[in-house]
Design a protein around this motif. Structure first.
Motif, short mmCIF file in Angstrom:
data_model
loop_
_atom_site.label_atom_id
_atom_site.label_comp_id
_atom_site.label_asym_id
_atom_site.label_seq_id
_atom_site.Cartn_x
_atom_site.Cartn_y
_atom_site.Cartn_z
N ILE A 396 43.59 41.68 48.10
CA ILE A 396 43.07 41.55 46.88
C ILE A 396 43.42 42.81 45.84
CG2 ILE A 396 41.29 41.03 45.21
CD1 ILE A 396 39.90 39.44 47.58
N ILE A 397 43.15 43.93 46.35
CA ILE A 397 43.34 45.17 45.54
C ILE A 397 45.08 45.43 45.07
CG2 ILE A 397 43.18 47.74 45.42
CD1 ILE A 397 40.52 46.30 44.95
N LYS A 405 46.84 44.22 36.73
CA LYS A 405 45.87 43.53 36.25
C LYS A 405 44.56 44.78 36.30
CE LYS A 405 46.57 38.75 37.13
NZ LYS A 405 46.39 38.13 35.97
N ASN A 406 45.14 45.92 35.79
CA ASN A 406 44.25 47.06 35.83
C ASN A 406 42.71 46.82 35.25
OD1 ASN A 406 46.50 48.72 36.70
ND2 ASN A 406 46.94 48.93 34.44
N ASN A 407 42.63 46.24 34.13
CA ASN A 407 41.04 45.81 33.85
C ASN A 407 40.14 45.38 34.86
OD1 ASN A 407 41.48 46.89 31.37
ND2 ASN A 407 42.21 44.94 30.51
N HIS A 408 40.78 44.31 35.55
CA HIS A 408 40.15 43.62 36.85
C HIS A 408 39.91 44.73 37.77
CE1 HIS A 408 40.44 39.73 35.16
NE2 HIS A 408 41.56 39.25 35.58
N LEU A 412 36.21 45.35 39.10
CA LEU A 412 35.72 45.60 40.57
C LEU A 412 35.01 46.99 41.15
CD1 LEU A 412 38.35 43.40 42.61
CD2 LEU A 412 36.10 42.74 41.48
N LYS A 413 35.65 47.93 40.82
CA LYS A 413 35.27 49.17 41.44
C LYS A 413 34.01 49.72 40.67
CE LYS A 413 40.05 50.94 42.51
NZ LYS A 413 41.05 51.93 42.19
N ASN A 466 36.15 44.33 52.77
CA ASN A 466 36.54 45.90 52.66
C ASN A 466 37.09 45.98 51.14
OD1 ASN A 466 38.93 44.77 52.85
ND2 ASN A 466 39.85 46.29 53.78
N LEU A 467 36.43 45.40 50.22
CA LEU A 467 36.74 45.47 48.97
C LEU A 467 35.92 47.03 48.41
CD1 LEU A 467 36.60 42.06 47.14
CD2 LEU A 467 38.30 43.62 46.92
N LYS A 468 36.67 47.87 47.60
CA LYS A 468 35.92 48.87 47.36
C LYS A 468 36.78 49.48 46.06
CE LYS A 468 37.46 51.83 51.12
NZ LYS A 468 37.38 52.60 52.11
#
Length: 468
Positions: A396-397, A405-408, A412-413, A466-468
């Motif tokens: 996803i990252i 999509k830097n704002n997204h 998330l972070k 493992n989204l981070k």
């Protein structure tokens, strides 16, 4: 007509194509070719390329107007340069003028060239200069600038009428809103902006999906959502869920469920399960024949053995070129190409990006692209090789990075840094991008459809873990 600055001369010399190297370009495009194209984005793109050609005259530029379907800034700039009309060139000059130059310019130019996003970065002295220059001809614009010049912008923005409030609020950088507008709205302001249900839903989404707006979001728990649509009620449910207010979340989700259509029912049922741990909601999802991320997640949570059939394109060229790549690399490439162009190498976006991966690419040979498109090899070559290969980066990252999509990514972070225990499935609700859902599904099915017999397949839930 007001005099041009030296910046215009720089702009004109930079954007025009008068040097010897460009004169050698193959001027393939003509009105005959453009006329054969159907009205729409593709024709607009080739008109833009047509206007870049050295030989185009003022009359031809003017004639091209009647074939344009939708004007954008790139197309307008190239038209203006060839048309050579003073007022049109002045507009382009103002559109491309740096903010520091705009401050020294005149009222019409400031209004055309200055957006609130850039204005919010100026100091009060610079803003006051702009206010003084624009207040007579553009009083509403000047009033909005006064909000930004205020020592406490929140006390000013709440006095604006509904339309001005939304125009300014949606134009400002996230950081500005976090620093200056994270307050509980007064009742009068709330009911004034609440009347516009379309923009109010957008307002809810901007705040609720950004968990740094803690004061604003806490105040949203007390909203009566009777007159709001299903998605607004759903967003309020997500807000209550993140505050761990289960009672409120259940009420909002149930209200959303009562208002929703078949297309969105699964996501509401899924979050009702997340709120209550009642597996009956998951079973209701599995009764729906639609394949989306919620039906697969529900199937995994119920440990059912339902086999989903998800149609994917068999592209011989893709298979041949990517056979030496890992399965994860293939899945990433396949999914990116599918969501961006559906394997159409002649794809053109509304921003005039092109090719299988919809990239900003300077065309050297217009004729070749017109006839053959941008090759798969070229598209892959333009990608970040390290990003493609690094298996430790969440897909996803990777998707958000490739798509710029830097704002997204920041969102998330920021959200997961604020609360490390935040449910990772919320990532999808924070972004709410249909292309992202298509990407996730294609990535999941590509890997599982091509995993060798006897080897373990991946779970959809693992893509979020493992989204981070």
């Amino acid at each position: 007509m007001k005099p041009y600055s030296l910046l215009f001369l720089t702009l004109f010399s930079t954007l025009s194509f008068s040097n010897d190297e460009n004169k050698k370009k193959n001027e393939f495009l003509s009105f005959e070719i453009i006329k054969k194209e159907e009205k729409g984005l593709r024709r607009d793109f080739f008109i833009n390329e047509f206007l870049k050609q050295d030989s185009i005259t003022q009359d031809q530029a003017y004639e091209s107007l009647k074939y344009i379907d939708s004007m954008n800034s790139k197309l307008f700039t190239n038209f203006a340069i060839k048309y050579k009309h003073d007022e049109t060139l002045a507009v382009v000059q103002c559109m491309n003028m740096p903010t520091k130059q705009l401050i020294k310019s005149y009222d019409d130019c400031i209004k055309v060239g200055l957006n609130y996003y850039e204005a919010s970065k100026l100091d009060s002295l610079q803003l006051n200069q702009l206010i003084n220059k624009t207040s007579e001809e553009y009083p509403l614009f000047a009033k909005n600038l006064k909000v930004l010049s205020s020592s406490i912008p929140f006390t000013k923005i709440i006095t604006l009428n509904r339309d001005s409030f939304y125009e300014l609020y949606f134009s400002l950088p996230v950081e500005f809103k976090e620093n200056y507008l994270n307050y509980r709205l007064p009742r009068k302001t709330f009911f004034r902006i609440y009347e516009d249900k379309v923009n109010f839903e957008k307002y809810l989404k901007e705040n609720i999906t950004n968990r740094t707006f803690d004061i604003v979001n806490d105040s949203l728990l007390s909203i009566d959502d009777t007159d709001l649509n299903a998605n607004s009620s759903f967003l309020l449910g997500i807000n209550a869920f993140t505050f761990k207010n289960k009672d409120k979340a259940i009420i909002f989700f149930q209200n959303a469920l009562n208002k929703t259509d078949e297309e969105n029912i699964n996501k509401i049922l899924f979050w009702l399960y997340k709120t209550t741990n009642n597996k009956a909601y998951l079973k209701d999802i599995t009764f729906n024949n639609k394949i989306d991320i919620y039906t697969i997640l529900a199937n995994e949570l119920l440990e059912d053995k339902i086999k989903f059939v998800f149609k994917q394109i068999k592209n011989k060229e893709f298979i041949k070129i990517t056979k030496k790549l890992s399965l994860q690399e293939q899945a990433l490439l396949y999914s990116l190409i599918k969501v961006n162009s559906n394997f159409d190498n002649k794809f053109i976006s509304k921003e005039f990006t092109i090719g299988l991966l919809s990239q900003n690419y300077k065309l050297e040979n217009i004729e070749d692209f017109y006839k053959n498109g941008l090759s798969l090899e070229k598209s892959i070559f333009l990608l970040n090789k390290e990003l493609l290969e690094d298996i430790n980066i969440n897909p996803i990252i990777k998707y958000l990075t490739v798509e710029n999509k830097n704002n997204h990514l920041k969102l998330l972070k920021k959200n997961f840094k604020l609360n490390e225990k935040l449910d990772k499935n919320l990532a999808f609700e924070f972004i709410t991008d249909k292309k992202l859902e298509e990407f996730i599904l294609n990535y999941y099915f590509y890997i599982n459809n091509n995993t060798k017999k006897g080897k373990k397949k991946i779970k959809l839930s693992s893509i979020f873990e493992n989204l981070k």
